[in-house]
Design an enzyme around this catalytic site. Structure first.
Site, PDB file in Angstrom:
ATOM      1  CG  ASP A   1      -1.306 -12.165 -30.545  1.00  0.00           C
ATOM      2  OD1 ASP A   1      -1.494 -12.397 -31.757  1.00  0.00           O
ATOM      3  OD2 ASP A   1      -1.094 -11.024 -30.108  1.00  0.00           O
TER       4      ASP A   1
HETATM    5  C1  BGC Z   1      -1.373  -9.634 -33.543  1.00  0.00           C
HETATM    6  C2  BGC Z   1      -2.866  -9.878 -33.482  1.00  0.00           C
HETATM    7  C3  BGC Z   1      -3.359 -10.347 -34.811  1.00  0.00           C
HETATM    8  C4  BGC Z   1      -2.574 -11.567 -35.233  1.00  0.00           C
HETATM    9  C5  BGC Z   1      -3.000 -12.106 -36.570  1.00  0.00           C
HETATM   10  C6  BGC Z   1      -0.642 -10.842 -34.079  1.00  0.00           C
HETATM   11  O1  BGC Z   1       0.708 -10.580 -34.219  1.00  0.00           O
HETATM   12  O2  BGC Z   1      -0.879  -9.327 -32.259  1.00  0.00           O
HETATM   13  O3  BGC Z   1      -3.523  -8.698 -33.110  1.00  0.00           O
HETATM   14  O4  BGC Z   1      -4.727 -10.621 -34.757  1.00  0.00           O
HETATM   15  O5  BGC Z   1      -1.206 -11.239 -35.303  1.00  0.00           O
HETATM   16  O6  BGC Z   1      -2.673 -11.264 -37.588  1.00  0.00           O
END
Ligand code: BGC
Length: 756
Positions: A287
Site C-alpha cells: 500500500d
Molecule cells: C490506498 C489504496 C490505494 C493507494 C493508491 C492508498 O492510500 O490505501 O487503496 O490504492 O493509496 O491510491
C-alpha cells in the site's frame, strides 16, 4: 560612464532573461515528458503471442539473468507520483502511476489506476460504490461493471487496476466501507470474483487489496490487529483466497499490522498463506506511502513492489543486496514474479481496441444508472406510500443537505471524476419535467422545510454522509506517529498560489446515527407532511431507531454514482421495482456491534460480527443482513434437498419455489444459509453459502436451483493447519433474508468418507 553602466545592465538583464527562459524551457520540457503516457502495449511486438504461465516464467527467468542489479531493483518500485500530480494540476484529473518499464529488455510498465467505483483517471464513469453493487446481489451486473471498468482502464492507458477492495466490514463505522462489499466473506468473495474476471478479460491486471484486516480506517497507519488463526482464515481471508482462485494477478498489502507485524512485512500473510497455501503466482505491491518500513523485511516477507516510489527499496535495497544483507536470490524471485505476470498479460490477445472515448462512454453511464436502480434497498414502505403516483403528484419537495449534492463517495483514492453527476434534485426535475413542480430546500432553514413540505404532495428527505465526513483517511506526519494523536488530523496542503487549502479528511464514522441536522430536517418535514420518504446516502448503515417509526418510507440509496439522481426518481415513481438487499446488518444501536475504537493501537478481531454476532447473541437488529422490500411480495415454498446424504467431496443441490404473489413484476434475491447446529466445534449459527437473483412476473413461480460444495462447509483447524469438513447433519435455510423467521428449513448429512 552612464552609457557603459546601461550597457552592462542591459547585458545583465538579457542574461537573466535568457536563464529564466532556459529554466522555463527545461521545466516545460520535463512537465511535457512527465505528462506523456507510457505505452503499456509497445513491448508486445517483442514477444510471442499468448504466453502461458510456463513460457512467461521461462522468459522471466531468462530476463532476470540478463538484468543488472539496478534493472532488477527498477522492477521493484514505482516511478513516482509526478505524472499523476502534474496531470491533476494541469488537466484536473488523475493519470496512471507507472512502475518498472524497461525498454532495453522489452518489459512493459505497470500502469496503475485505482478504483472500486470506476477508473480514477481522466473523465471516466462513476459507478455506484462497491457497497451499492453488493446490495444488487447480482453477479451478472457486477460482471458488466467489470467489463466497463476493464475497457475504461485500458482506454485511460492503464493496465493495472487497484479497485478490488475485499476487506470485510467488521463494524459499520469502517471509513472505507463504501469501497467494499459488506460484512460477509461469501458475498464479498462472489462479488470480487465476478468483477475481477471481467476486468482481467481486457488484459488488465487486477489487484486485490488490502491484504489483510484493513477493516478500520482512522488508525490504519498504526494499529495492530490481534486475531487467532482460525478467525483469520474463516472470517477475514476466504474472499481473498477466492480472488486467487479466480486469477487475480496481484495483491496489495495493507497499512496496518497483523499480530504486531506490518502487513507489508508479514511473511505469514504474503508467503505462507498467500503463496504456499493458496498457490498465488502473481506479485504483491505495497500500500502506498507508508506501506513498508523496512526494505529487508519487505523483500523477505514476499513484498515485490514498493509503491508509488522507492523509499526503502530502490537505492536502499541495492545496498542491502550489495552488502549481502538481502540475498540476491530473493530479489531475483520477486523480479521473476513481477516480470512473468506482466508478460502473461501483455501477450494475451486483446478482445477489442480501446479508443480513449470508451472512458465515460454513454453506454457506461446507462449501466451506472441500472446498477444504482438495482442496488437501492427499500427498507420501509408503510401503507404502500411508494411508489409515488406520477399522475397524482403536482408538487414534490426535495429537502436536506444532500438533496442537491451528487454524492458519489469520498475524495480519497477511489474518487472518480465523471463528466457530470446527477443529484436527487436534478434527477427528480429531469424525471418529472413540466409535469410537476419540484420544490427544494437544503435544510439550513427548518421553517422553510416545513413550508415546502406543507405545500407539496409528497416529501423526499435526502440525508446521510457527504464525501468529507467519512472515507479514506489521510493524515499528516504527526497523525502517522505510532501512539499518535487520538483525534483526527486531516492532511491540509496550502501553497501560496492556492485560494483554498486542499484538505483530505475521512476516517471512520462514529457515531452511526444521522447528523443532528439531518434528524431535524426529517422531523420538520414529517411534521408538516406525513407523506414523507427518507432517502439515505452513504456507504454503510445508519442507526435509525430514534426516527424510523416517524416516517412511512425509507430507501437506502447509497452513493449511487453519476446517474444516482435519475435512478432514485425511477425507483420512487415505480419505473423500477426495488430489488436490493442489505449487505450489512443494521444494528439497533452500537451495543449490538463488536468493540470498536477508531484510535485503537491494538484491537482484537473475534469470530463474530454482523449477522453471525446477532445470531449468537440473539439480537434483533433494526434490519437483518440480506433484508430488502419490493413493491410486490414473494413467497417461498417447497424447499428440497436433492440428496439427503453427500460425500465430503460432493455438492448439495437444493431447489426452492419462489412465487411473485403481488401485482408487479420484480426481482427477488433468494438466499441460502447453512446451519451448524450439530457441530462438535464452536461454529456460527449459520453462514451464507449461495444466492440467486430471479425475475418474476406477477403470479409467476420459478423453481430456483442453489448449490453448495461440501468443501465450503469446512472449518479451519489451526492446530493441524488444515480445513476440516465435519461429517454431521447440516441445516439448509433458504429465504428472502437472514432473519430466522424468514427462512425455510431442511437438512442434509455429510458422510465421513468420500464416494469410491
Ligand atoms: C490506498 C489504496 C490505494 C493507494 C493508491 C492508498 O492510500 O490505501 O487503496 O490504492 O493509496 O491510491
Amino acid at each position: 560612464m552612464l552609457k557603459r553602466l546601461w550597457k552592462i545592465l542591459k547585458i545583465g538583464l538579457l542574461g537573466v532573461a535568457a536563464i529564466l527562459l532556459l529554466v522555463v524551457a527545461v521545466v516545460g520540457f520535463w512537465v511535457h515528458r512527465q505528462l506523456q503516457p507510457q505505452d503499456v502495449t509497445a513491448a508486445r511486438a517483442r514477444w510471442p503471442k499468448a504466453m502461458t504461465f510456463e513460457t512467461a516464467d521461462r522468459a522471466a527467468l531468462d530476463l532476470v539473468s540478463k538484468m543488472t542489479l539496478e534493472e532488477k531493483i527498477g522492477q521493484m518500485s514505482g516511478s513516482g507520483m509526478a505524472p499523476a500530480i502534474l496531470s491533476a494540476l494541469f488537466r484536473g484529473t488523475a493519470a496512471p502511476v507507472y512502475a518498472g518499464a524497461n525498454e532495453r529488455l522489452g518489459i512493459p510498465p505497470l500502469a496503475f489506476t485505482d478504483g472500486p467505483r470506476g477508473v480514477i483517471c481522466g473523465r471516466s464513469t462513476a459507478f455506484p460504490v462497491a457497497m451499492a453493487r453488493a446490495a444488487t446481489w447480482d453477479l451478472e451486473l457486477q460482471r458488466r461493471v467489470g467489463d466497463a471498468i476493464g475497457k475504461e482502464t485500458r482506454a485511460q492507458g492503464a493496465n493495472y487496476w487497484g479497485g478490488l477492495c475485499l476487506n470485510i466490514v467488521r463494524h459499520p463505522s469502517m471509513g472505507r466501507a463504501q469501497e467494499v462489499y459488506g460484512e460477509d466473506p461469501w458475498l464479498t468473495g462472489e462479488m470480487g470474483a465476478a468483477i475481477l474476471e471481467a476486468v482481467e478479460r481486457h488484459n488488465v491486471m487486477a489487484c486485490a487489496k488490502h491484504f489483510a484486516l484493513n477493516s478500520m480506517e482512522t488508525a490504519r497507519f498504526k494499529n495492530s490487529v490481534q486475531i487467532d488463526e482460525r478467525t483469520l482464515r474463516e472470517v477475514y481471508l476466504p474472499q481473498f483466497r477466492k480472488a486467487v482462485e479466480h486469477g487475480a494477478a496481484s495483491f496489495m498489502s495493507a497499512y496496518n499490522k497483523v499480530r504486531g507485524e506490518w502487513c507489508g512485512e508479514n511473511r505469514h500473510l504474503l508467503t505462507a498463506v498467500l503463496r504456499e497455501d493458496w498457490g498465488f503466482r502473481g506479485f504483491v505491491t505495497s500500500d502506498w506511502i507508508y506501506g513498508v518500513y523496512d526494505g529487508k523485511r519487505g523483500v523477505q516477507a514476499g513484498l515485490d513492489v514498493e509503491m508509488p516510489q522507492a523509499k526503502v527499496y530502490g537505492e536502499n535495497l541495492k545496498k542491502l543486496v550489495e552488502t549481502g544483507q538481502v540475498p540476491q536470490v530473493e530479489v531475483d524471485e520477486s523480479v521473476r514474479r513481477i516480470v512473468r505476470t506482466k508478460l502473461e498479460y501483455l501477450t494475451r490477445e486483446d478482445p477489442q481496441a480501446y479508443p480513449p472515448d470508451l472512458a465515460g462512454a454513454p453506454e457506461h453511464a446507462a449501466l451506472s444508472r441500472e446498477v444504482a436502480e438495482k442496488g437501492m434497498v427499500l427498507l420501509k414502505n408503510e401503507g404502500d406510500m411508494l411508489p409515488l403516483d406520477k399522475a397524482k403528484i403536482r408538487k414534490i419537495a426535495v429537502v436536506g443537505l444532500l438533496a442537491d449534492d451528487g454524492a458519489t463517495g469520498d475524495h480519497g483514492s477511489s474518487n472518480v471524476t465523471p463528466r457530470y453527476v446527477t443529484s436527487p434534485l436534478k434527477g427528480l426535475r429531469d424525471y418529472l419535467g413540466a409535469g410537476a413542480a419540484v420544490l427544494h430546500a437544503n435544510g439550513a432553514d427548518l421553517a422553510e422545510v416545513g413550508r415546502l413540505a406543507t405545500e407539496a404532495d409528497a416529501v423526499v428527505v435526502v440525508a446521510g454522509t457527504r464525501w468529507d465526513e467519512v472515507g479514506e483517511y489521510v493524515t499528516d506526519e504527526e497523525g502517522l506517529r505510532p501512539n499518535g494523536p487520538s483525534q483526527k488530523r486531516p492532511l491540509v496542503i496550502k501553497l501560496p498560489f492556492m485560494k483554498e487549502p486542499f484538505v483530505m479528511s475521512g476516517g471512520d464514522r462514529v457515531p452511526l446515527s444521522l447528523k443532528p441536522r439531518d434528524l431535524s430536517v426529517i422531523e420538520a418535514a414529517v411534521k408538516a407532511n406525513p407523506r414523507c420518504v427518507v432517502s439515505l446516502v452513504g456507504g454503510s448503515v445508519f442507526t435509525m431507531e430514534e426516527w424510523k417509526n416517524r416516517v412511512p418510507a425509507i430507501v437506502m440509496a447509497w452513493y449511487a454514482g453519476m446517474e444516482g439522481g435519475h435512478a432514485l426518481a425511477r425507483v420512487l415513481f415505480g419505473d423500477v421495482n426495488p430489488s436490493g438487499k442489505m449487505p450489512l446488518t443494521t444494528p439497533k444501536d452500537e451495543s449490538q456491534l463488536p468493540f470498536f475504537d477508531e484510535y485503537a493501537d491494538t484491537i482484537e478481531y473475534g469470530p463474530y460480527h454482523g449477522y453471525t454476532l446477532a445470531d449468537k447473541k440473539g439480537y434483533e437488529p433494526t434490519y437483518p443482513f440480506g433484508y430488502g422490500l419490493s413493491y410486490t411480495t414473494y413467497s417461498y415454498r417447497n424447499l428440497k434437498v436433492a440428496s439427503p446424504a453427500v460425500a465430503p467431496d460432493g455438492k448439495v443441490e437444493v431447489t426452492v419455489e419462489v412465487t411473485n404473489t403481488g401485482s408487479r413484476a420484480g426481482e427477488e434475491v433468494a438466499q441460502l444459509y447453512v446451519g451448524f447446529e450439530g457441530s462438535k466445534v464452536e461454529r456460527p449459527v449459520k453462514l451464507l453459502r449461495a444466492f440467486a437473483k430471479v425475475a418474476l412476473a406477477p403470479g409467476e413461480t420459478k423453481t430456483v436451483p442453489l448449490s453448495v460444495a461440501v468443501k465450503d462447509l469446512a472449518w479451519f483447524d489451526a492446530q493441524k493447519n488444515a480445513w476440516q469438513v465435519e461429517p454431521m447433519t447440516y441445516g439448509v435455510l433458504v429465504g428472502p433474508s437472514s432473519r430466522a423467521r424468514d427462512l425455510l428449513k431442511a437438512s442434509f448429512r455429510v458422510l465421513a468418507v468420500a464416494a469410491p
